[in-house]
Scaffold this active site. Structure first.
Site, PDB file in Angstrom:
ATOM      1  N   LYS A 146      14.346   3.855  -2.182  1.00 42.98           N
ATOM      2  CA  LYS A 146      13.325   3.929  -1.271  1.00 42.98           C
ATOM      3  C   LYS A 146      13.273   5.447  -0.777  1.00 42.98           C
ATOM      4  O   LYS A 146      13.650   5.606   0.340  1.00 42.98           O
ATOM      5  CB  LYS A 146      13.488   2.963  -0.213  1.00 42.98           C
ATOM      6  CG  LYS A 146      11.919   2.737   0.635  1.00 42.98           C
ATOM      7  CD  LYS A 146      10.894   2.250  -0.228  1.00 42.98           C
ATOM      8  CE  LYS A 146       9.794   2.251   0.468  1.00 42.98           C
ATOM      9  NZ  LYS A 146       8.391   1.720  -0.457  1.00 42.98           N
TER      10      LYS A 146
ATOM     11  N   SER B 269       4.600  -0.170  -3.430  1.00 44.18           N
ATOM     12  CA  SER B 269       5.033  -0.659  -2.211  1.00 44.18           C
ATOM     13  C   SER B 269       4.204  -1.836  -1.564  1.00 44.18           C
ATOM     14  O   SER B 269       3.886  -2.863  -2.204  1.00 44.18           O
ATOM     15  CB  SER B 269       5.399   0.610  -1.244  1.00 44.18           C
ATOM     16  OG  SER B 269       6.100   0.183  -0.161  1.00 44.18           O
TER      17      SER B 269
END
Length: 593
Positions: free
Chosen positions: A197, A396
């Site tokens: 991430k 995402s």
């Protein structure tokens, strides 16, 4: 005295009425003036006749749908640069394939801006058009790599004798702001879940981590393999030859070498290109060629490129566009407070027999993503089919809202996945204390209220991390449910990692390789919906009133960009940082070229 007072009030009232009347008249005249300008701009003598040539103008920005006209540009210069719509370009090409009055397509290359998957969607449409046996010719003075990829679907590619063709491979650049934040005295307190991430890295690092470098290299290689295949297929050479063009910096080659290596078919001037097209359709004089651009053609043929009214009669397939940043209540992209009611309207419309969600988003607010996901689940619960078509990016939060679909379509060049979550809260203590000389004192009740002027306490940090971890667990569960997998299976391909569309197909995050065209046509075929009209949502709001209302914001943004020049991109990036919601489902921002 009473008479004088009466005269005063009468005189005052008359003056006020005159002022209000003048203001109202000025507004009306201004609107009439703008309407006249727009009407003049919209005037066209375009017509469809036999032996017409459709022009696909690869100039300017290409977005999912056509943009609204800029009133500021119209007033200042009398000209408007409209953003082209990918939906319009593809619809025009597909319609032209079966139109006996269209003899061929002229790809006029002038430097366009579009995502890689968007460009490949145009290539896909041109490949379908090629089955009609009509001609497709491309011409340009300078071909950047994106435009050249589209041009490889043409029968012939021509370049100006002094022109340039750029085939150079792909790169992804990330902007890092830690040095800037350190200078201004702002610490970004970051909480995340997911090894990959990397969306938080620009705030806490000065260069990318090894994990981020690994994932970027992986998806770049996968996308480049797809592009070299298309270029090689279009030009009749193998992938190794295309790689040689890139390695040899073919942008420096002269026309003779470009032709010798089959990069182009010929080097001519534009007027010679006009003569070739005229001869192709049986005209002696190039001036006799009737050209129509895609917008004109769509208007003449009444091809649906705008949403019909919500009360449109007849059964329909709803194509819902989810484009841009995901925010809670305001913004120019996917606004949860607006998207959810729109989905509710689609649910309540019994004429809607299926829904295709068109996603082009790197994510944003985790809260808004969850609300949109839940609304789409309610649509799915009605038993009507729900498909997703992914554009340039659906990652995402963009993947969050997609994961519950019955079927997910992506292109090999789509960026998707990035199943992860992070929180980011700035602390401005150093900025206030050391940079500006401002000190703060805080009095609070028992508890642990968060304060932007003080760093988080250990208890606050622990609580924030728990919230992020809970959000990640929720995200995993949503994806696992939608993809019919276990949470553990999803976790192995999640961790915030970004995948290319082809990689996502291999690991089960998407179901099919295809464009919006494929998603719509498969929905019709698989669900006996061939008679349905396709209706786009949200409704087109590119009206005169909307353009006028956006003038102030538009002119301010234009002035700022002109003042900052090349630094404008940096300013906008920093501005986005300061307006992020605390909990984010957002993919890293990269400049892909």
């Amino acid at each position: 005295n009473i008479r004088m007072l009466k005269r005063f009030f009468i005189s005052f009232a008359s003056c006020m009425a005159a002022i209000w009347l003048s203001a109202l008249l000025a507004v009306v005249l201004f609107l009439v003036f703008i309407a006249a300008l727009l009407a003049k701009y919209g005037e066209t003598d375009a017509k469809l006749v036999d032996h017409t040539v459709l022009v696909v103008d690869l100039t300017g920005s290409i977005d999912e749908r056509p943009g609204k006209p800029s009133i500021t540009d119209l007033i200042s210069s009398g000209e408007v640069e409209m953003t082209q719509g990918l939906n319009q370009i593809v619809a025009a090409i597909d319609q032209a394939a079966d139109d006996p009055q269209i003899d061929g397509i002229y790809l006029k290359v002038g430097g366009s801006t579009a995502g890689i998957a968007s460009r490949m969607a145009i290539v896909d449409a041109l490949n379908r058009f090629n089955k009609s046996k009509k001609f497709v010719y491309a011409y340009g003075d300078f071909y950047d790599q994106g435009d050249y990829i589209i041009a490889t679907a043409a029968d012939k590619i021509y370049v100006n004798p002094q022109g340039v063709v750029n085939v150079a491979g792909l790169s992804a650049t990330t902007l890092f702001f830690k040095g800037l934040l350190d200078k201004v005295g702002v610490e970004m307190q970051v909480f995340k879940v997911g090894t990959y991430k990397s969306a938080v890295e620009p705030f806490i690092l000065n260069e990318m981590s090894e994990a981020s470098r690994e994932q970027q290299q992986s998806y770049l290689d996968a996308i480049w393999n797809s592009l070299t295949y298309q270029i090689g297929y279009g030009r009749g050479v193998d992938d190794a030859e295309v790689q040689m063009w890139a390695d040899s910096i073919c942008t420096t080659w002269d026309a003779e070498r470009l032709i010798a290596n089959n990069v182009v078919d010929g080097a001519i001037y534009e007027h010679e290109m006009d003569a070739i097209i005229a001869k192709q359709i049986g005209k002696d004089d190039p001036k006799d060629v009737n050209y129509l651009n895609t917008a004109q053609y769509c208007t003449i043929k009444e091809i649906t490129t705008k949403a019909l009214p919500e009360n449109a009669k007849g059964e329909k397939i709803a194509v819902l566009y989810a484009v841009g940043d995901i925010t809670d209540k305001t913004g120019d992209g996917i606004v949860g407070a607006e998207m959810v009611p729109l989905i509710n309207d689609i649910i309540d419309d019994d004429n809607v027999k299926g829904l295709v969600l068109r996603v082009n988003s790197g994510g944003g607010s985790a809260f808004a993503s969850e609300q949109i996901w839940e609304a789409l689940e309610r649509f799915k619960a009605t038993g009507r089919p729900f498909y997703v078509s992914m554009g340039d990016v659906a990652a995402s939060g963009g993947y969050y809202i997609s994961c519950g679909a019955d079927k997910i379509y992506a292109q090999p060049e789509t960026l998707t996945g990035s199943i992860g979550i992070f929180g980011i809260v700035p602390c401005a203590k150093e900025l206030l204390n050391d940079k500006l000389g401002i000190n703060t004192s805080t009095v609070s009740t028992n508890g642990a209220p968060m304060n932007l002027f003080q760093p988080f306490t250990p208890a606050q940090s622990s609580a924030m991390q728990r919230r992020i971890s809970q959000g990640y667990d929720t995200f995993l569960s949503r994806v696992a449910k939608g993809r019919n997998k276990t949470v553990e299976e999803i976790n192995t391909i999640a961790q915030g990692r970004v995948w290319s569309g082809k990689q996502a197909l291999d690991n089960g995050l998407v179901d099919e390789m295809g464009t919006l065209y494929n998603a719509i046509n498969d929905m019709k075929a698989n669900n006996q919906l061939r008679g349905c009209e396709v209706v786009e949502y949200p409704a087109d709001n590119n009206t005169l009133l909307q353009s006028v209302l956006s003038m102030k914001k538009e002119s301010q943004a234009q002035a700022l960009d002109e003042h900052l020049g090349e630094a404008a991109q940096l300013y906008h990036a920093v501005d986005r940082i300061t307006h992020l919601e605390p909990v984010q489902c957002r993919m890293e921002t990269v400049i892909l070229r």
